[in-house]
Design an enzyme around this catalytic site. Structure first.
Site, PDB file in Angstrom:
ATOM      1  N   TYR A 142      11.833  21.193  85.755  1.00 14.46           N
ATOM      2  CA  TYR A 142      11.282  19.899  86.146  1.00 14.46           C
ATOM      3  C   TYR A 142      11.699  18.775  85.200  1.00 14.46           C
ATOM      4  CZ  TYR A 142       8.193  22.403  89.407  1.00 14.46           C
ATOM      5  OH  TYR A 142       7.690  23.181  90.423  1.00 14.46           O
ATOM      6  N   LYS A 192      12.166  35.984  84.849  1.00 17.80           N
ATOM      7  CA  LYS A 192      13.221  36.515  85.724  1.00 17.80           C
ATOM      8  C   LYS A 192      14.365  36.946  84.808  1.00 17.80           C
ATOM      9  CE  LYS A 192      14.876  37.283  89.874  1.00 17.80           C
ATOM     10  NZ  LYS A 192      14.420  38.426  90.662  1.00 17.80           N
ATOM     11  N   ASP A 224       9.388  37.626  91.150  1.00 13.98           N
ATOM     12  CA  ASP A 224       9.308  38.024  92.563  1.00 13.98           C
ATOM     13  C   ASP A 224       8.283  39.148  92.742  1.00 13.98           C
ATOM     14  OD1 ASP A 224      11.115  39.393  90.965  1.00 13.98           O
ATOM     15  OD2 ASP A 224      12.634  39.676  92.507  1.00 13.98           O
ATOM     16  N   ASP A 248       3.970  26.953  88.710  1.00 14.16           N
ATOM     17  CA  ASP A 248       3.575  26.044  89.784  1.00 14.16           C
ATOM     18  C   ASP A 248       3.351  26.858  91.065  1.00 14.16           C
ATOM     19  OD1 ASP A 248       3.129  23.851  91.339  1.00 14.16           O
ATOM     20  OD2 ASP A 248       5.106  22.950  91.083  1.00 14.16           O
ATOM     21  N   ASP A 252      -0.465  28.315  92.710  1.00 13.15           N
ATOM     22  CA  ASP A 252      -0.882  27.921  94.064  1.00 13.15           C
ATOM     23  C   ASP A 252      -1.163  29.155  94.913  1.00 13.15           C
ATOM     24  OD1 ASP A 252      -0.664  25.241  93.529  1.00 13.15           O
ATOM     25  OD2 ASP A 252       0.512  24.785  95.326  1.00 13.15           O
TER      26      ASP A 252
END
Ligand code: NAD
Length: 359
Positions: A142, A192, A224, A248, A252
């Site tokens: 970001y 990851k 994942d 993020d 959620d």
């Protein structure tokens, strides 16, 4: 005791939900004998309309001078077509960066009385769901440079850079370990590392930092798999620490499996200075101005403020107890409504919770 609060309602449902959180705050002040001085300032689309930019200097100065910042949400279709540099979201990213808020704490807890609002199978829900996601907030894709869009070989390409320094990883890992120590002592670091270089460094630094926290049991999971495990067997998690983009998305996901995004608060903390407290949801333009929004995520963000910025655990517990009591009486906003519930609007829900605050 007097506390100075910077209140940033923002856009969409922001002003409605923040008004209810301030109502509860005022009630806690009356019951416990504190003074909460609230100064309201502009951010996001409302700030763009009034000043031309999403984060006016005056807002930043007020936030920096406050003891804590309470924020609603920013954004909406009205500003979607604007130049990326002045979009409402820039106000939010900007204030996080300016206040050095690198750690975002997002608890996802399922209230017992909302078990039937949970979209998971009852046997999975029965195992319990109480996860704290510690998300890095000021680094990663970001913010990383270079970023942008250009033409290569006759076609447009766009790119972002997921970059972390060792010190950025270490300071968020520390928050993860300390948070885990205060809970069940289990920390899962999500990355990851099988594909990304930045994740390999992440994992190495987290493992190294673990030597300073021998009482915490550390595990690692690829993002994942973590996304899958959160819906398959969420009770295996206690504290998750992860980088900005993964956090993020996972927070959620953790949120929605607890019933509604309208229930979940967050705290964003730095090395010192004011913390920022906000619901994890957005400005919900589809229901804005209709008194339909669930204010509980914002009200529970006030409880987090009492815990993390003001050191007032009894006041935090009083807010959480009041929310549980009102839900226990069957009151529901539309997003958590179930058969037999008593449907109320945003304002009435705030009034009920404020009325249930007791020392
Ligand atoms: P959203 O979280 O605003 O809404 C998603 C869905 O959840 C909608 O159906 C909405 O009605 C519902 N919802 C959200 N909060 C609710 C509440 N308190 N009570 C009841 N229902 C609620 O996400 P979105 O639709 O993807 O984004 C809308 C706008 O919000 C966009 O402009 C986006 O950029 C912005 N946004 C802001 C933030 C923030 O300010 N922190 C976060 C996410 C999105």
């Amino acid at each position: 005791m007097k506390y100075r609060m910077c209140v940033l309602p923002g856009d969409g449902i922001g002003p409605e939900i923040v008004a209810q959180a301030v109502r509860v705050l005022d009630r806690v002040g009356e019951v416990f004998g504190h003074g909460f001085e609230c100064a309201t300032h502009l951010i996001g689309g409302a700030a763009i309309d009034a000043t031309g930019g999403p984060l006016p200097e005056e807002t930043l100065v007020a936030a920096k001078a406050s003891d804590a910042v309470l924020l609603g949400a920013v954004g909406g279709p009205k500003w979607d077509a604007m130049d990326k540099a002045v979009r409402p979201e820039k106000g939010l990213l900007g204030i996080r960066k300016e206040l050095g808020l690198f750690a975002n704490l997002r608890p996802a807890r399922l209230f017992d009385v909302l078990k039937n609002a949970c979209c998971l199978r009852p046997d999975i829900v029965g195992q319990g769901l109480d996860v704290m996601v510690v998300r890095e907030l000021t680094g990663g894709a970001y913010f990383g440079q270079p970023r942008g869009e250009e033409v290569r070989d006759g076609e447009r390409v766009a790119f972002n850079t997921m970059i972390y320094s060792e010190s950025e990883i270490r300071r968020i890992a520390k928050v993860g370990f300390e948070t885990a120590r205060k809970r069940s002592g289990k920390l899962c670091s999500v990355d990851k590392a099988n594909v990304l270089d930045v994740s390999q460094l992440w994992r190495e630094v987290v493992i190294d930092e673990a030597r300073n926290h021998p009482d915490v049991e550390l595990s690692h999971m690829y993002v994942d798999n973590a996304a899958m495990q959160l819906v398959r067997a969420p009770s295996q998690f206690d504290v998750i620490v992860t980088e900005n983009l993964f956090g993020d998305i996972l927070s959620d996901e953790a949120a929605v499996i607890t019933g509604s995004i309208g229930m979940l608060p967050s705290a964003s903390l730095g090395a010192g200075g004011p913390g920022l407290y906000e619901p994890i949801h957005g400005s919900a333009p589809d229901i804005a101005g209709k008194d339909l929004a669930n204010p509980l995520a914002t009200i529970l963000s006030v409880a987090m403020m009492f815990t993390h910025s003001f050191g007032l655990p009894a006041e935090a517990a009083a807010v959480e107890r009041a929310v549980a009591e009102v839900l226990g009486q069957g009151y529901r906003t539309g997003d958590i409504m179930s058969p037999g519930g008593a449907l109320v609007g945003c304002s009435r829900m705030g009034e009920l919770v404020a009325g249930a605050i007791r020392a």
